[in-house]
Design a protein around this motif. Structure first.
Motif, mmCIF file in Angstrom:
data_model
loop_
_atom_site.group_PDB
_atom_site.id
_atom_site.type_symbol
_atom_site.label_atom_id
_atom_site.label_comp_id
_atom_site.label_asym_id
_atom_site.label_seq_id
_atom_site.Cartn_x
_atom_site.Cartn_y
_atom_site.Cartn_z
ATOM 1 N N VAL A 80 0.853 -1.186 0.000
ATOM 2 C CA VAL A 80 0.000 0.000 0.000
ATOM 3 C C VAL A 80 0.889 1.236 0.000
ATOM 4 C CG1 VAL A 80 -1.776 1.283 1.233
ATOM 5 C CG2 VAL A 80 -1.806 -1.219 1.257
ATOM 6 N N LEU A 81 0.797 2.037 -1.068
ATOM 7 C CA LEU A 81 1.572 3.273 -1.172
ATOM 8 C C LEU A 81 0.772 4.414 -0.563
ATOM 9 C CD1 LEU A 81 3.976 4.953 -2.296
ATOM 10 C CD2 LEU A 81 2.613 5.244 -4.385
ATOM 11 N N ILE A 82 1.412 5.144 0.351
ATOM 12 C CA ILE A 82 0.778 6.290 1.001
ATOM 13 C C ILE A 82 1.660 7.508 0.737
ATOM 14 C CG2 ILE A 82 -0.033 7.255 3.181
ATOM 15 C CD1 ILE A 82 -0.128 4.259 4.144
ATOM 16 N N VAL A 83 1.051 8.573 0.220
ATOM 17 C CA VAL A 83 1.789 9.770 -0.167
ATOM 18 C C VAL A 83 1.261 10.972 0.600
ATOM 19 C CG1 VAL A 83 2.448 11.297 -2.071
ATOM 20 C CG2 VAL A 83 2.189 8.836 -2.479
ATOM 21 N N PHE A 84 2.181 11.688 1.279
ATOM 22 C CA PHE A 84 1.847 12.914 1.997
ATOM 23 C C PHE A 84 2.515 14.092 1.292
ATOM 24 C CE2 PHE A 84 1.124 9.799 5.277
ATOM 25 C CZ PHE A 84 0.128 10.332 6.096
ATOM 26 N N ALA A 85 1.796 15.194 1.150
ATOM 27 C CA ALA A 85 2.400 16.424 0.636
ATOM 28 C C ALA A 85 3.275 17.034 1.721
ATOM 29 C CB ALA A 85 1.316 17.399 0.212
ATOM 30 N N LEU A 86 4.504 17.431 1.372
ATOM 31 C CA LEU A 86 5.411 18.029 2.353
ATOM 32 C C LEU A 86 5.529 19.530 2.163
ATOM 33 C CD1 LEU A 86 8.326 15.417 2.521
ATOM 34 C CD2 LEU A 86 6.510 15.810 4.196
ATOM 35 N N THR A 87 6.003 19.962 1.001
ATOM 36 C CA THR A 87 6.192 21.393 0.765
ATOM 37 C C THR A 87 5.658 21.759 -0.605
ATOM 38 O OG1 THR A 87 8.415 21.058 -0.175
ATOM 39 C CG2 THR A 87 8.269 21.476 2.192
#
Length: 347
Positions: free
Chosen positions: A98-105
């Motif tokens: 399961v790929l989980i992507v969070f926005a950082l900047t």
């Protein structure tokens, strides 16, 4: 997973750091210990959504890639989704888990994302915990960016250069052990330190006033940002002097890059002021040479450009080959830079 007290200790360490790269490593280390993911990393995209850097992390090993990058289709979808959504993260099932992507900047020049691959979806509690850690990271990056930025031009400031030049110097000729052996090492290239000075800037201030002088500085900064790659480092050194650290295949490639920039400046007409020009000095960065010596060599090359007609590019290596300068090592941090106001030359 990491216990609460240990996680708090790692967060305390994260917020004590005042270096962006170290903060990235600390963030990844914190999340790796908390989640024990199958894979963990970051990706940076330029304003066009193209990848400019990828980072992989595993067990205190941090590996960065800059060349031949291909954006993962799931990350591309995450980018499109997170840019228009209020969701805290993007999740998708892949062959690896399961790929989980969070926005950082997110800035005018691009954006960055955190990529986590797990064996299963994040639990509600874990998703809140990771979201909180990511938000703390974002807040401190924002504070650091303000402290490291020249307020007039938006470029990195002199203090940031002092911190970065040594770090880039350490990267030269480094041979990392690949976390993923299938990834290729970057193509052969070299780093070049470049000094740029606006010709007759004192005269511009005297004739038109400091407001117009500031406008010239802002326009030049904009030309730099649009002329060089997003991975190149651009700093305002103070006054009318700028420093760049750029990556080129060789001297010929560096000359083409700098000449293209010089011509763009020369051709640009600035309201009220008219046309301005820049003098440029450059030298190749060498791991065997002290960073302070490298800066001094670029400054000598800039001095030669200013003394010999301005509006031109000079390489320290060419001056050395012609016997116009000698090799000297500077081991301290004390460097006296060329001051055009003290040695104004009318051309």
């Amino acid at each position: 997973m990491t216990s609460g007290p240990l996680l708090l200790e790692q967060l305390a360490s994260l917020t004590a750091i005042r270096d962006l790269e170290l903060m990235e490593r600390s963030l990844l280390k914190t999340l790796y210990g908390f989640l024990r993911p199958r894979s963990l990393g970051m990706v940076r995209l330029n304003s066009k959504g193209q990848p400019t850097m990828e980072v992989a992390y595993r067990e205190d090993r941090y590996e960065a890639f800059h060349d031949d990058l291909v954006l993962d289709e799931h990350v591309a979808m995450a980018d499109e989704f997170l840019r228009v959504s209020d969701a805290k993260f993007y999740s998708a099932k892949t062959d690896s888990g399961v790929l989980i992507v969070f926005a950082l900047t997110s800035t005018r020049s691009g954006r960055s994302y955190l990529q986590i691959t797990l064996g299963k979806e994040l639990s509600r509690m874990d998703s809140h915990m990771v979201s909180g850690v990511v938000q703390i990271y974002r807040n401190f990056v924002s504070l650091m960016h303000h402290a490291q930025t020249d307020q007039l031009t938006g470029l990195a400031n002199r203090k940031t250069f002092d911190e970065c030049v040594s770090r880039v110097h350490e990267l030269i000729m480094a041979e990392p052990t690949l976390i993923n052996p299938e990834r290729r090492l970057p193509k052969s290239s070299s780093y070049w330190l470049v000094m740029v000075d606006i010709d007759h800037f004192k005269s511009i201030n005297d004739r038109f006033g400091h407001l117009y002088g500031d406008e010239v500085l802002v326009i030049l900064a904009q030309l730099m940002l649009s002329s060089f790659r997003e991975n190149d480092l651009i700093f305002r050194f103070g006054g009318e002097e700028f420093v760049l650290i750029i990556r080129c295949a060789d001297r010929a490639d560096c000359l083409v890059t700098l000449e293209r920039f010089r011509q763009r400046v020369e051709e640009r007409s600035i309201p009220q002021v008219g046309h301005v020009t820049v003098s440029i000095g450059s030298t190749q960065m060498d791991r065997r040479t002290y960073p302070t010596t490298i800066v001094d060599r670029a400054d000598q090359a800039l001095y030669f450009s200013k003394r010999n007609g301005r509006n031109q590019i000079t390489f320290f290596e060419d001056l050395l080959a012609e016997g116009l300068v000698s090799v000297q090592e500077i081991k301290t941090d004390a460097i006296a830079f060329f001051d055009p106001e003290e040695d104004e030359i009318e051309s």
